[in-house]
Motif scaffolding. Structure first.
Motif, PDB file in Angstrom:
ATOM      1  N   ARG A  10       0.826  -1.203   0.000  1.00  0.00           N
ATOM      2  CA  ARG A  10       0.000   0.000   0.000  1.00  0.00           C
ATOM      3  C   ARG A  10       0.862   1.254   0.000  1.00  0.00           C
ATOM      4  O   ARG A  10       0.553   2.237  -0.667  1.00  0.00           O
ATOM      5  N   ARG A  60      -6.726  -5.114  -4.241  1.00  0.00           N
ATOM      6  CA  ARG A  60      -6.054  -4.106  -3.413  1.00  0.00           C
ATOM      7  C   ARG A  60      -5.341  -3.086  -4.282  1.00  0.00           C
ATOM      8  O   ARG A  60      -4.849  -3.407  -5.362  1.00  0.00           O
ATOM      9  N   ARG A  63      -1.659   3.440  -2.159  1.00  0.00           N
ATOM     10  CA  ARG A  63      -2.257   4.695  -1.693  1.00  0.00           C
ATOM     11  C   ARG A  63      -2.485   5.697  -2.811  1.00  0.00           C
ATOM     12  O   ARG A  63      -3.239   6.651  -2.656  1.00  0.00           O
ATOM     13  N   TRP A 104       0.850  -6.263   3.284  1.00  0.00           N
ATOM     14  CA  TRP A 104       0.595  -5.252   2.252  1.00  0.00           C
ATOM     15  C   TRP A 104       0.330  -3.854   2.803  1.00  0.00           C
ATOM     16  O   TRP A 104       0.670  -2.855   2.170  1.00  0.00           O
ATOM     17  N   LYS A 105      -0.200  -3.727   3.986  1.00  0.00           N
ATOM     18  CA  LYS A 105      -0.439  -2.403   4.571  1.00  0.00           C
ATOM     19  C   LYS A 105       0.769  -1.872   5.334  1.00  0.00           C
ATOM     20  O   LYS A 105       0.781  -0.717   5.731  1.00  0.00           O
TER      21      LYS A 105
END
Length: 114
Positions: A10, A60, A63, A104-105
């Motif tokens: 992300r 997904r 950002r 992933w975050k």
């Protein structure tokens, strides 16, 4: 089971998350994906390897709002039985899905590829 896996998170850019047991996976990755272009889905045999790219199966996005691609260089038995994006995704995604879900975050990507 051997493959190279490159993706982004992300907030972090493209990183090798699996190195295919190469000390430096970049030359193998570049050879496999050379000339592939920017297609969202790719399955292309290159010698004994298969270059595989597909969008994140969970949709997904980073950002900036871009869909996250997953790129693999498949070797050995993974490569020999993979002829389509669908076949490749079915083979490798179950092996990395939980790992990717966990990281992933993260603001920081894992430092040591497997």
């Amino acid at each position: 089971m051997s493959f190279i896996w490159v993706t982004r998170g992300r907030t972090w850019g493209f990183r090798f998350l699996r190195n295919g047991e190469f000390a430096d996976p970049l030359p193998e990755y570049e050879r496999a994906f050379s000339g592939v272009g920017s297609d969202a889905e790719v399955c292309r045999r290159v010698g004994e390897c298969v270059a595989l790219r597909f969008p994140d199966p969970e949709g997904r996005k980073d950002r900036a709002g871009r869909v996250i691609p997953h790129e693999f260089v498949l070797m050995g038995t993974f490569a020999s039985g993979t002829r389509t994006v669908s076949e490749g995704r079915q083979r490798v995604w179950p092996l990395v899905a939980d790992e990717y879900e966990r990281i992933w975050k993260s603001a920081k990507y894992p430092s040591t590829p497997a």
